[in-house]
Scaffold this motif. Structure first.
Motif, mmCIF file in Angstrom:
data_model
loop_
_atom_site.group_PDB
_atom_site.id
_atom_site.type_symbol
_atom_site.label_atom_id
_atom_site.label_comp_id
_atom_site.label_asym_id
_atom_site.label_seq_id
_atom_site.Cartn_x
_atom_site.Cartn_y
_atom_site.Cartn_z
ATOM 1 N N TYR A 177 0.836 -1.202 0.000
ATOM 2 C CA TYR A 177 0.000 0.000 0.000
ATOM 3 C C TYR A 177 0.876 1.260 0.000
ATOM 4 C CZ TYR A 177 -3.562 3.342 1.546
ATOM 5 O OH TYR A 177 -4.398 4.422 1.655
ATOM 6 N N LEU A 250 -7.051 7.082 -2.560
ATOM 7 C CA LEU A 250 -6.257 6.045 -1.904
ATOM 8 C C LEU A 250 -5.864 6.460 -0.489
ATOM 9 C CD1 LEU A 250 -5.157 3.276 -2.815
ATOM 10 C CD2 LEU A 250 -3.008 4.413 -3.380
ATOM 11 N N PRO A 254 -9.246 4.157 1.486
ATOM 12 C CA PRO A 254 -8.540 2.956 1.011
ATOM 13 C C PRO A 254 -9.486 1.874 0.485
ATOM 14 C CG PRO A 254 -7.698 3.666 3.143
ATOM 15 C CD PRO A 254 -8.939 4.453 2.888
ATOM 16 N N ILE A 257 -9.865 0.984 -3.340
ATOM 17 C CA ILE A 257 -8.671 0.524 -4.054
ATOM 18 C C ILE A 257 -9.020 -0.350 -5.252
ATOM 19 C CG2 ILE A 257 -8.319 -1.508 -2.575
ATOM 20 C CD1 ILE A 257 -5.286 -0.909 -2.782
ATOM 21 N N ASN A 305 -0.733 -5.699 -4.649
ATOM 22 C CA ASN A 305 -1.622 -5.405 -3.522
ATOM 23 C C ASN A 305 -2.919 -6.216 -3.595
ATOM 24 O OD1 ASN A 305 -1.366 -3.603 -1.222
ATOM 25 N ND2 ASN A 305 -3.266 -2.672 -1.916
ATOM 26 N N SER A 307 -5.396 -6.096 -5.702
ATOM 27 C CA SER A 307 -6.501 -5.134 -5.768
ATOM 28 C C SER A 307 -7.489 -5.421 -6.889
ATOM 29 C CB SER A 307 -5.941 -3.721 -5.959
ATOM 30 O OG SER A 307 -5.026 -3.407 -4.940
#
Length: 527
Positions: A177, A250, A254, A257, A305, A307
């Motif tokens: 992150y 972000l 968060p 994301i 990450n 995501s």
């Protein structure tokens, strides 16, 4: 491609600043740059010479026949004029054993062959030296002011970064992150640099970035139609909106994301368009290529990450919209101001050639009624009594702008021998009028004392924060007779005849200085 005129400006500034440092004269680089840029003939040797005069640095300019050249006859440091690239300057520190040590805008105390120096040198040089009175007034204050002005933008950026760093929740921060935030921040910085280029393509920092490599030409890319989405929206702006908005999302949300990850994927096709266009025209923009690299690095960071999921909470959509709309709104507000500021800078440089045209100025000046200043007015006379250029200042002893104008003219007289200053007073010519008392006193001093003493008395009067006649008069005592009273009466009548409605009023050789010219505009004109 670097603007040739801008390159010559930077060259002249760098050489003069280096000369000042070499001579160890107290003139700040900020003052040097401002003074040079305000000269109507800048960049030229005349601009450098007049600036040195203003800082009371003695100097001489020579043209040497190369057939008579002998390095042993030269004194250093000196400024040499090169005939290449439209005329450039080098600060020469010394010549010995066939080697020339020099400084310019890109190199400091570099060395070249003497044969190369002689090939490009046109024989013109300027030699300067320091004396006891050399330097600028209020050097420390001007230096502090310059540093303050220069630090405003970095301080604002640092403050924003501190605010960003303070907003991060470090307890739940993972490496992936943190890396994603860093990539977003890099993209935002590069996008801002691209916007800076669009506002001021001659910015030295941007030019240095764009000149990395042999085939770099940022202008060829950023000024082309391919760099625009529409006539009023550029890809640089879109990039700034993307990185600024996604960085805010972000940072503060968060949970958005996954949405940002798919938004990143949607932006990747643009990288092929940008790189493909640069390949097509065989030119590269360092900043553009950096942005494309950041986009792919960002995609990799999202992948690391984990995501790329379709678990997108719709509750964050309003917040995401606000994060993206905020930079758009801010930019829409400040863009017109930045654009106008950039245009004004270039327009001012272009208008110098028109406004400071001596022939045009003299035609406008002499097209007005001329007012003679007869000897019976007994004007205060300072400077060269035989000078052809005569500046007449009609002043009010209690006028703030008059004090500033007097100070400016007094500084001119210190460095110019081609100038005479005449001072007349506008008064009520009554015993109760404080202006009349000062005018009669100064006039009496001019009759009884020499010009230097009268100049000191005038300086002493205008430098007073509170204009106290009795205290000042005790320092410069003089006897005032009836004849002096007649003089102030005649000066009052002359001011009425000449329709003097404000002070200070400036006359140049008997003609009123007209709009849009100010006194400082004519300092270096051929009148």
């Amino acid at each position: 491609m670097i603007n040739p005129l801008q390159s010559r400006l930077e060259n002249s500034e760098a050489v003069v600043i280096s000369l000042i440092k070499e001579l160890n004269v107290n003139v700040s680089k900020f003052t040097a740059i401002h003074t040079l840029n305000e000269h109507p003939e800048y960049p030229s040797l005349l601009a450098i010479s007049d600036s040195l005069n203003g800082w009371r640095i003695p100097h001489e300019t020579y043209r040497i026949d190369k057939a008579d050249y002998n390095a042993a006859d030269l004194s250093f440091p000196l400024i040499a004029h090169f005939k290449d690239s439209g005329g450039r300057f080098l600060l020469i520190h010394g010549i010995a054993n066939g080697k020339v040590t020099y400084t310019n805008e890109t190199e400091k105390k570099a060395v070249m062959e003497e044969t190369g120096f002689l090939r490009n040198w046109d024989g013109i040089l300027l030699y300067a030296q320091k004396e006891a009175g050399s330097g600028e007034e209020n050097y420390n204050m001007e230096l502090l002011k310059g540093w303050f002005d220069q630090a405003r933008a970095p301080f604002l950026i640092l403050l924003l970064l501190v605010c960003v760093m303070a907003s991060i929740n470090y307890s739940g921060l993972s490496m992936a992150y943190a890396g994603l935030l860093a990539v977003k921040l890099v993209g935002l910085v590069v996008s801002v640099l691209l916007l800076m280029h669009s506002i001021d393509g001659n910015n030295p920092f941007i030019q240095n970035l764009c000149s990395l490599g042999k085939e770099n030409n940022c202008n060829a890319i950023l000024k082309s139609d391919a760099a625009k989405v529409t006539s009023w929206l550029s890809w640089s702006e879109v990039g700034m909106f993307y990185f600024a908005g996604s960085f805010l999302c972000l940072l503060f949300y968060p949970q958005s994301i996954s949405l940002l990850a798919w938004l990143c994927v949607a932006s990747l096709p643009y990288t092929f368009y940008s790189i493909g266009y640069q390949v097509k025209i065989k030119n590269w923009c360092v900043l553009c290529c950096t942005i494309q690299g950041v986009l792919w690095l960002e995609a990799f960071a999202f992948l690391m990450n984990s995501s790329f999921t379709f678990d997108i909470p719709f509750s964050v959509l309003p917040a995401v919209a606000v994060c993206f709309l905020l930079p758009i709104a801010i930019w829409a507000f400040i863009k017109p101001f930045l654009t106008k500021a950039g245009q004004t800078k270039h327009l001012k440089q272009q208008l110098k050639g028109f406004k400071y045209n001596s022939d045009l100025f003299n035609k406008l000046l002499t097209g007005q009624p001329r007012y003679a200043v007869p000897d019976e007015l007994q004007a205060i006379k300072l400077g060269n009594p035989n000078a052809e250029t005569i500046i007449t200042m009609v002043t009010n002893p209690f006028c703030g702008p008059c004090a500033a104008t007097h100070k400016m003219l007094d500084e001119w007289l210190l460095t110019r021998e081609d100038l005479q200053l005449k001072i007349l007073f506008t008064t009520a010519n009554t015993e109760e009028d404080a202006r009349t008392k000062v005018a009669r006193h100064v006039t009496a001093l001019s009759v009884a004392k020499d010009g230097k003493y009268v100049g000191e008395a005038l300086n002493g009067w205008y430098k007073q924060s509170s204009k106290d006649y009795d205290t000042w008069a005790s320092q410069y005592p003089v006897s005032i007779n009836a004849e002096i009273n007649t003089v102030t009466e005649k000066q009052k009548a002359w001011c009425e005849m000449a329709e003097i409605t404000f002070t200070p009023t400036i006359l140049v050789n008997g003609y009123k200085l007209m709009d849009p010219y100010r006194l400082e505009d004519i300092q270096f004109m051929d009148i």
